[in-house]
Design a protein around this motif. Structure first.
Motif, short mmCIF file in Angstrom:
data_model
loop_
_atom_site.label_atom_id
_atom_site.label_comp_id
_atom_site.label_asym_id
_atom_site.label_seq_id
_atom_site.Cartn_x
_atom_site.Cartn_y
_atom_site.Cartn_z
N LEU A 118 49.56 36.89 37.10
CA LEU A 118 49.29 36.94 38.15
C LEU A 118 50.25 36.33 39.02
O LEU A 118 51.52 35.75 39.27
CB LEU A 118 48.48 35.92 38.61
CG LEU A 118 48.21 34.65 38.59
CD1 LEU A 118 48.34 33.88 39.96
CD2 LEU A 118 47.12 34.06 37.84
N THR A 119 50.48 37.09 40.33
CA THR A 119 52.05 36.78 42.09
C THR A 119 50.99 35.96 42.31
O THR A 119 50.25 37.00 43.11
CB THR A 119 52.44 37.83 42.00
OG1 THR A 119 52.77 38.35 40.86
CG2 THR A 119 53.19 37.95 43.02
N MET A 120 51.29 35.20 43.30
CA MET A 120 51.61 34.74 44.76
C MET A 120 52.58 35.75 45.88
O MET A 120 53.96 34.92 45.74
CB MET A 120 51.18 33.31 44.63
CG MET A 120 50.79 32.62 45.84
SD MET A 120 49.35 33.29 46.21
CE MET A 120 49.38 33.16 48.04
N ALA A 121 51.88 35.48 47.21
CA ALA A 121 52.82 36.42 47.90
C ALA A 121 53.11 35.78 49.48
O ALA A 121 51.15 35.74 49.75
CB ALA A 121 53.17 37.33 47.87
N GLY A 122 53.32 35.79 49.80
CA GLY A 122 53.11 35.70 51.82
C GLY A 122 52.32 37.17 52.33
O GLY A 122 51.53 36.93 52.95
N LEU A 123 53.35 37.88 52.11
CA LEU A 123 53.50 38.90 52.76
C LEU A 123 52.32 40.35 51.45
O LEU A 123 52.74 39.65 50.28
CB LEU A 123 54.36 39.63 53.38
CG LEU A 123 54.80 38.84 54.59
CD1 LEU A 123 56.43 39.75 54.97
CD2 LEU A 123 53.45 39.24 56.06
N ASP A 124 51.96 40.96 52.54
CA ASP A 124 51.07 41.94 51.19
C ASP A 124 52.29 43.36 51.13
O ASP A 124 53.01 43.47 52.39
CB ASP A 124 50.16 42.50 52.02
CG ASP A 124 48.81 42.00 51.64
OD1 ASP A 124 48.53 40.96 51.27
OD2 ASP A 124 47.09 41.52 53.08
N ASN A 125 52.26 43.83 50.16
CA ASN A 125 52.93 45.07 50.34
C ASN A 125 54.33 45.24 50.55
O ASN A 125 55.32 45.48 51.13
CB ASN A 125 52.93 46.53 51.50
CG ASN A 125 51.39 46.75 51.19
OD1 ASN A 125 50.65 46.71 50.23
ND2 ASN A 125 50.33 46.36 52.51
N CYS A 126 54.64 43.59 49.62
CA CYS A 126 56.75 43.13 50.20
C CYS A 126 56.93 42.72 48.62
O CYS A 126 57.53 41.69 48.44
CB CYS A 126 56.58 41.84 50.79
SG CYS A 126 57.73 41.92 52.25
N GLY A 127 56.70 43.12 47.76
CA GLY A 127 57.36 42.74 46.60
C GLY A 127 56.41 42.17 45.08
O GLY A 127 56.94 41.48 44.23
N ALA A 128 55.60 41.70 45.25
CA ALA A 128 54.32 41.06 44.70
C ALA A 128 53.97 42.71 43.06
O ALA A 128 53.94 41.95 41.80
CB ALA A 128 52.87 40.71 44.97
N THR A 161 47.80 39.59 42.58
CA THR A 161 48.71 39.59 43.44
C THR A 161 48.06 38.81 44.28
O THR A 161 47.21 39.45 46.08
CB THR A 161 49.21 40.73 43.79
OG1 THR A 161 48.07 41.64 44.64
CG2 THR A 161 49.55 41.73 42.69
N GLY A 162 47.75 37.77 44.90
CA GLY A 162 47.34 36.66 45.72
C GLY A 162 48.55 37.00 46.92
O GLY A 162 49.48 36.61 46.88
N SER A 163 47.61 36.77 47.87
CA SER A 163 48.60 36.28 49.39
C SER A 163 48.42 35.53 50.71
O SER A 163 46.25 35.63 51.09
CB SER A 163 48.21 38.20 49.97
OG SER A 163 48.78 38.39 51.48
N LEU A 164 48.51 35.27 51.09
CA LEU A 164 48.62 35.14 52.53
C LEU A 164 48.20 35.64 53.92
O LEU A 164 47.83 34.97 54.61
CB LEU A 164 48.94 33.54 52.57
CG LEU A 164 49.68 32.36 51.53
CD1 LEU A 164 50.71 31.58 52.05
CD2 LEU A 164 47.98 31.42 51.37
N SER A 178 44.99 29.34 52.59
CA SER A 178 44.76 29.07 51.21
C SER A 178 44.58 30.84 51.08
O SER A 178 43.66 31.46 50.97
CB SER A 178 44.33 28.20 50.53
OG SER A 178 44.11 27.90 49.21
N VAL A 179 45.32 30.52 49.51
CA VAL A 179 44.85 32.02 49.36
C VAL A 179 43.34 32.40 48.45
O VAL A 179 43.18 33.34 48.09
CB VAL A 179 45.65 32.11 47.78
CG1 VAL A 179 44.82 30.91 46.54
CG2 VAL A 179 45.82 33.26 47.50
#
Length: 205
Positions: A118-128, A161-164, A178-179
């Motif tokens: 799994l991946t955690m990211a800040g922005l959507d559609n930005c490398g996850a 792909t969790g996102s904030l 929080s995610v």
């Protein structure tokens, strides 16, 4: 049944750990023995390319990777999580991946184990998705069986792909605290834990 989760975040106990723990909780409910390892709390040196592991499965570097490799060998399933800081896994995660060379170069010692990521990211559609690809490739290189969670009902994602990011307002991103508030990553992480436990149970039946 043992499932080991490895967190490649530089920040222990935060959003990536939250998602990993969701998966572990669901696996534990199905009878699995679980453990979360925070790479940020371990001393793991860089692979220095000495290639000692090309002839036999050993590494001349003695650090916390020794114990972690034993945990991996004892586990039936391994979940690897990493934040996406710049379209890839963290440097800490990549260092860990490189140090698993002794488990691969002579023979795939993790072959047949179950993997999830799994991946955690800040922005959507930005490398996850690219980050998830690196994590998936890690497991396939080791000839592990990779779980791709799929909750019942409509398709809600191709991976965890969790996102904030909670959308846009006036041309600017709106942020979740929080995610835990992510309506997609949370059920996907839970499904990962259930699916991993189910697959391991079937393999051992």
């Amino acid at each position: 049944m043992k499932i080991l989760a490895i967190n490649g975040s530089h920040r222990a106990g935060q959003n990536t750990a939250f998602l990993l723990n969701l998966a572990l909780e669901e696996a534990k409910a199905k009878g699995a023995e679980t453990e979360l390892v925070e790479l940020s709390e371990l001393n793991i040196e860089y692979c220095n390319g000495c290639n000692r592991c090309l002839g036999k499965p050993v590494c001349p570097i003695s650090d916390d990777m020794d114990e972690l490799k034993e945990k991996m060998l004892e586990a039936d399933g391994i979940i690897l999580g990493s934040p996406d800081y710049f379209g890839n896994v963290t440097a800490r995660t990549k260092c860990f991946i490189d140090r698993t060379r002794p488990l691969h170069m002579v023979e795939n010692q993790l072959k047949g184990k179950v993997g999830g990521f799994l991946t955690m990211a800040g922005l959507d559609n930005c490398g996850a998705e690219a980050t998830n690809h690196v994590l998936e490739n890690f497991f396939t290189t080791h000839e592990m069986l990779v779980v791709h969670p799929r909750p019942a009902g409509p398709v809600i994602g191709s991976g965890i792909t969790g996102s904030l990011m909670a959308g846009m307002k006036d041309g600017k991103p709106r942020w979740r605290r929080s995610v835990e508030e992510d309506p997609i990553a949370v059920p996907m992480a839970k499904q990962l834990g259930r699916d991993m436990a189910d697959l391991i149970a079937r393999l051992h039946a």
